[in-house]
Design a protein around this motif. Sequence first.
Motif, short mmCIF file in Angstrom:
data_model
loop_
_atom_site.label_atom_id
_atom_site.label_comp_id
_atom_site.label_asym_id
_atom_site.label_seq_id
_atom_site.Cartn_x
_atom_site.Cartn_y
_atom_site.Cartn_z
N LEU A 4 0.82 -1.20 0.00
CA LEU A 4 0.00 0.00 0.00
C LEU A 4 0.86 1.25 0.00
O LEU A 4 2.02 1.23 0.40
CB LEU A 4 -0.90 0.01 1.24
CG LEU A 4 -1.95 -1.11 1.35
CD1 LEU A 4 -2.59 -1.07 2.73
CD2 LEU A 4 -2.99 -0.98 0.27
N GLN A 5 0.26 2.35 -0.43
CA GLN A 5 0.88 3.66 -0.35
C GLN A 5 0.10 4.50 0.66
O GLN A 5 -1.05 4.21 0.97
CB GLN A 5 0.86 4.34 -1.72
CG GLN A 5 1.48 3.53 -2.84
CD GLN A 5 2.96 3.28 -2.64
OE1 GLN A 5 3.68 4.15 -2.15
NE2 GLN A 5 3.43 2.10 -3.03
N VAL A 6 0.75 5.55 1.16
CA VAL A 6 0.09 6.43 2.12
C VAL A 6 -1.22 6.96 1.52
O VAL A 6 -2.25 7.05 2.21
CB VAL A 6 1.01 7.59 2.52
CG1 VAL A 6 0.26 8.61 3.37
CG2 VAL A 6 2.22 7.06 3.29
N SER A 7 -1.21 7.30 0.24
CA SER A 7 -2.40 7.85 -0.40
C SER A 7 -3.57 6.87 -0.43
O SER A 7 -4.73 7.28 -0.54
CB SER A 7 -2.07 8.30 -1.84
OG SER A 7 -1.57 7.20 -2.60
N ASP A 8 -3.28 5.57 -0.33
CA ASP A 8 -4.33 4.55 -0.35
C ASP A 8 -5.12 4.52 0.95
O ASP A 8 -6.28 4.10 0.97
CB ASP A 8 -3.74 3.16 -0.61
CG ASP A 8 -3.08 3.04 -1.96
OD1 ASP A 8 -3.60 3.61 -2.93
OD2 ASP A 8 -2.02 2.38 -2.05
N ILE A 9 -4.47 4.95 2.04
CA ILE A 9 -5.10 4.75 3.35
C ILE A 9 -5.38 6.04 4.11
O ILE A 9 -6.06 6.01 5.14
CB ILE A 9 -4.24 3.82 4.24
CG1 ILE A 9 -2.92 4.49 4.62
CG2 ILE A 9 -3.99 2.49 3.55
CD1 ILE A 9 -2.13 3.74 5.67
N GLU A 10 -4.90 7.17 3.62
CA GLU A 10 -4.91 8.37 4.45
C GLU A 10 -6.32 8.88 4.76
O GLU A 10 -6.51 9.59 5.76
CB GLU A 10 -4.09 9.47 3.79
CG GLU A 10 -4.55 9.89 2.41
CD GLU A 10 -3.59 10.87 1.76
OE1 GLU A 10 -2.67 11.35 2.45
OE2 GLU A 10 -3.77 11.16 0.56
N LEU A 61 10.79 -2.72 3.60
CA LEU A 61 10.81 -1.57 2.70
C LEU A 61 10.46 -0.26 3.40
O LEU A 61 10.38 0.78 2.77
CB LEU A 61 9.84 -1.80 1.54
CG LEU A 61 10.19 -2.97 0.62
CD1 LEU A 61 9.12 -3.13 -0.46
CD2 LEU A 61 11.56 -2.78 -0.02
N GLY A 62 10.24 -0.32 4.70
CA GLY A 62 9.98 0.91 5.43
C GLY A 62 8.53 1.06 5.84
O GLY A 62 7.67 0.28 5.49
N VAL A 63 8.29 2.11 6.60
CA VAL A 63 7.00 2.33 7.22
C VAL A 63 6.03 3.01 6.25
O VAL A 63 6.39 3.93 5.54
CB VAL A 63 7.17 3.21 8.47
CG1 VAL A 63 5.81 3.53 9.09
CG2 VAL A 63 8.08 2.54 9.47
N ILE A 64 4.79 2.51 6.21
CA ILE A 64 3.70 3.22 5.55
C ILE A 64 3.10 4.12 6.63
O ILE A 64 2.45 3.63 7.56
CB ILE A 64 2.64 2.27 5.00
CG1 ILE A 64 3.27 1.27 4.04
CG2 ILE A 64 1.52 3.04 4.32
CD1 ILE A 64 2.33 0.16 3.61
N SER A 65 3.35 5.39 6.53
CA SER A 65 2.93 6.31 7.57
C SER A 65 1.44 6.18 7.84
O SER A 65 0.62 6.23 6.92
CB SER A 65 3.25 7.75 7.15
OG SER A 65 2.82 8.67 8.12
N GLY A 66 1.09 5.99 9.10
CA GLY A 66 -0.30 5.92 9.51
C GLY A 66 -0.93 4.55 9.38
O GLY A 66 -2.12 4.38 9.70
N PHE A 67 -0.17 3.54 8.94
CA PHE A 67 -0.77 2.22 8.72
C PHE A 67 -1.31 1.63 10.02
O PHE A 67 -2.47 1.19 10.08
CB PHE A 67 0.25 1.26 8.09
CG PHE A 67 -0.29 -0.13 7.86
CD1 PHE A 67 -1.05 -0.42 6.73
CD2 PHE A 67 -0.06 -1.15 8.78
CE1 PHE A 67 -1.55 -1.69 6.52
CE2 PHE A 67 -0.56 -2.42 8.57
CZ PHE A 67 -1.31 -2.70 7.44
N PRO A 259 -9.07 -0.71 0.06
CA PRO A 259 -7.68 -1.13 0.19
C PRO A 259 -7.37 -1.91 1.46
O PRO A 259 -6.35 -2.59 1.54
CB PRO A 259 -6.91 0.20 0.18
CG PRO A 259 -7.87 1.17 0.76
CD PRO A 259 -9.24 0.72 0.31
N LEU A 260 -8.24 -1.82 2.50
CA LEU A 260 -7.85 -2.36 3.80
C LEU A 260 -9.00 -2.80 4.69
O LEU A 260 -8.88 -3.77 5.45
CB LEU A 260 -7.03 -1.29 4.53
CG LEU A 260 -6.17 -1.69 5.73
CD1 LEU A 260 -5.14 -2.75 5.34
CD2 LEU A 260 -5.47 -0.47 6.31
#
Length: 279
Positions: A4-10, A61-67, A259-260
């Motif tokens: 996922l990308q941040v834009s998918d969940i924000e 691969l790093g943190v998805i901010s806000g996941f 997405p989630l």
Amino acid sequence: MTRLQVSDIELILEQMNVYDRELLAKTGYRLSHIAAHAVGRSWTDVPDPGLIAVVPMTCGLGVISGFAETVAGILRFLGMNTFVPVSPDVKGFAEALERQAEIIFMADEERFIGVHLKTGQISDNSVATGRGFAAALDCLTGGLRERDVLILGAGPVGRAAAFAVLDFGGNVHVLDKDLTVSEKLAHEMLCQRGCSIGIEKGLDSALGKHRAIVVACPEGGLLRPDHLHTDTCIAAPGVPLGIQPHAIKKVEQRLIHDPLQLGVATMLYEILAKISPPA
């Protein structure tokens, strides 16, 4: 799991009520009802699991901010007592234990799981997502029993959706760009369930024959307007959405996509069902 990308969940949490109302309008059921249906339970027939922790992870691969906060918010929307530890990784896991969490959710780019600490019961997001979207399609269509269902993509999500379609009484047809993957799924179905499934080899011909579809492949914009019919119903887990933007309006009232949310809800209900089997 899908990356996922941040834009998918924000915007997920601020739109949960809208999302829930849309599910109700399209299927007649809310998020909690569909997730419980995915695991064969009533949404009222589950225990209070106690405290749930969603542990942030920084590996891979790093943190998805806000996941983690988004997952916790979805669980909170479903009535759970949920928190996100202050620290990530092992320190966060230790905090969850110290605060006596009963269930822990955590994810990296390879796995997203929920685990009940006392029983060791695990729910995997890919499997739960496949089951959840098959359940949503069952609700959206008014029932999959004896209906032909096309599964696009035979990866972990598509595989889980295929088995769930069988549980709902549907007839499974699968199309994967790798024919050997479709054949492997067909062999598993035969060995585990004693039933045969249809293997499709061409996208256009498969979509011409089917009106109930699970889009479980990671290829965006796969379905064109001419692939869709006035009675086509689609359950599309994950991102990107496998329907071309100008084709979405053709099925928007018969399309379940997120997405989630549904995957997380089904993970929760799967864990609750396992720790409290029906009488």
